[in-house]
Design an enzyme around this catalytic site. Structure first.
Site, PDB file in Angstrom:
ATOM      1  CG  HIS A 223      -6.988  12.335   8.288  1.00  0.00           C
ATOM      2  ND1 HIS A 223      -6.739  12.704   7.308  1.00  0.00           N
ATOM      3  CD2 HIS A 223      -7.483  11.062   8.174  1.00  0.00           C
ATOM      4  CE1 HIS A 223      -7.198  11.793   6.215  1.00  0.00           C
ATOM      5  NE2 HIS A 223      -7.532  10.733   6.767  1.00  0.00           N
TER       6      HIS A 223
ATOM      7  CG  HIS B  95      -0.995   1.658   6.514  1.00  0.00           C
ATOM      8  ND1 HIS B  95       0.253   1.006   6.027  1.00  0.00           N
ATOM      9  CD2 HIS B  95      -0.714   2.084   7.561  1.00  0.00           C
ATOM     10  CE1 HIS B  95       0.975   0.924   6.827  1.00  0.00           C
ATOM     11  NE2 HIS B  95       0.482   1.797   8.077  1.00  0.00           N
TER      12      HIS B  95
ATOM     13  CG  HIS C  97      -4.667   7.304   7.451  1.00  0.00           C
ATOM     14  ND1 HIS C  97      -5.241   6.054   6.672  1.00  0.00           N
ATOM     15  CD2 HIS C  97      -5.522   8.235   7.097  1.00  0.00           C
ATOM     16  CE1 HIS C  97      -6.137   6.240   5.764  1.00  0.00           C
ATOM     17  NE2 HIS C  97      -6.239   7.612   5.993  1.00  0.00           N
TER      18      HIS C  97
ATOM     19  CB  CYS D 161      -0.951  -0.017   1.131  1.00  0.00           C
ATOM     20  SG  CYS D 161      -0.063   0.597   2.618  1.00  0.00           S
TER      21      CYS D 161
HETATM   22  P1  AMP Z   1      -8.248   8.666   3.761  1.00  0.00           P
HETATM   23  O1  AMP Z   1      -9.292   9.157   2.923  1.00  0.00           O
HETATM   24  O2  AMP Z   1      -8.806   8.725   5.393  1.00  0.00           O
HETATM   25  O3  AMP Z   1      -7.899   7.048   3.593  1.00  0.00           O
HETATM   26  O4  AMP Z   1      -7.138   9.627   3.704  1.00  0.00           O
HETATM   27  C1  AMP Z   1      -6.059   9.222   2.954  1.00  0.00           C
HETATM   28  C2  AMP Z   1      -5.294  10.584   2.886  1.00  0.00           C
HETATM   29  O5  AMP Z   1      -4.126  10.545   2.454  1.00  0.00           O
HETATM   30  C3  AMP Z   1      -5.618  11.872   2.046  1.00  0.00           C
HETATM   31  O6  AMP Z   1      -6.069  12.808   3.160  1.00  0.00           O
HETATM   32  C4  AMP Z   1      -4.679  11.969   1.162  1.00  0.00           C
HETATM   33  O7  AMP Z   1      -4.517  13.178   0.808  1.00  0.00           O
HETATM   34  C5  AMP Z   1      -3.564  11.177   1.676  1.00  0.00           C
HETATM   35  N1  AMP Z   1      -2.517  11.111   1.127  1.00  0.00           N
HETATM   36  C6  AMP Z   1      -2.676  10.316  -0.065  1.00  0.00           C
HETATM   37  N2  AMP Z   1      -1.398  10.071  -0.626  1.00  0.00           N
HETATM   38  C7  AMP Z   1      -0.381  10.449   0.013  1.00  0.00           C
HETATM   39  C8  AMP Z   1       0.863  10.814   0.177  1.00  0.00           C
HETATM   40  N3  AMP Z   1       1.831  10.384  -0.901  1.00  0.00           N
HETATM   41  N4  AMP Z   1       1.456  11.680   1.129  1.00  0.00           N
HETATM   42  C9  AMP Z   1       0.860  12.210   1.766  1.00  0.00           C
HETATM   43  N5  AMP Z   1      -0.643  12.045   2.219  1.00  0.00           N
HETATM   44  C10 AMP Z   1      -1.082  11.095   0.910  1.00  0.00           C
END
Ligand code: AMP
Length: 111
Positions: free
Chosen positions: A97, A93, A95, A2
């Site tokens: 925010h 994965h 996370h 991922c």
């Molecule tokens: P979610 O919708 O909760 O899965 O949030 C995924 C988050 O990951 C979104 O806010 C994206 O902007 C962020 N994201 C995706 N790819 C990257 C990356 N390469 N570096 C930093 N943030 C990312």
């Protein structure tokens, strides 16, 4: 693998806020507030629904340390984890925010 595992492995660059042996905090690539930081466990866990109590017990103080480093622990912040499709999870994965740096509006808000 991922996208967040690729960040952990150094295959995709990131702007690191804080890191230890188990966790990584980095700037969101598409910020939704003045401060938007993502916090992940380095070991792959799909979502909050799968995380162990042991990992969360270590992740909680790490997230608190990130808010200290961001200098938002007193001004306040929003901590969000999206789970699954209805939860709006795009990256599979776990996370969290951290949104901060300005008064936040939107869901789960009294105003
Ligand atoms: P979610 O919708 O909760 O899965 O949030 C995924 C988050 O990951 C979104 O806010 C994206 O902007 C962020 N994201 C995706 N790819 C990257 C990356 N390469 N570096 C930093 N943030 C990312």
């Amino acid at each position: 693998m991922c996208i967040f595992c690729k960040i952990v492995n150094g295959e995709i660059p990131n702007n690191t806020v804080l890191e230890d042996e188990n966790f990584l905090a980095f700037d969101d690539i598409n910020p939704q507030a003045k401060i938007h930081t993502i916090v992940i466990p380095k070991a792959h866990v799909e979502s909050f629904g799968d995380v162990s109590a042991d990992t969360m017990s270590k992740m909680t103080p790490f997230i608190q340390e990130v808010t200290e480093k961001l200098n938002v622990s007193n001004s306040g912040y929003r901590l969000i984890t999206n789970i699954g499709s209805d939860g709006g999870q795009e990256v599979p994965h776990l996370h969290f925010h951290i949104l901060a740096g300005e008064p936040l509006r939107g869901l789960v808000n009294k105003s």
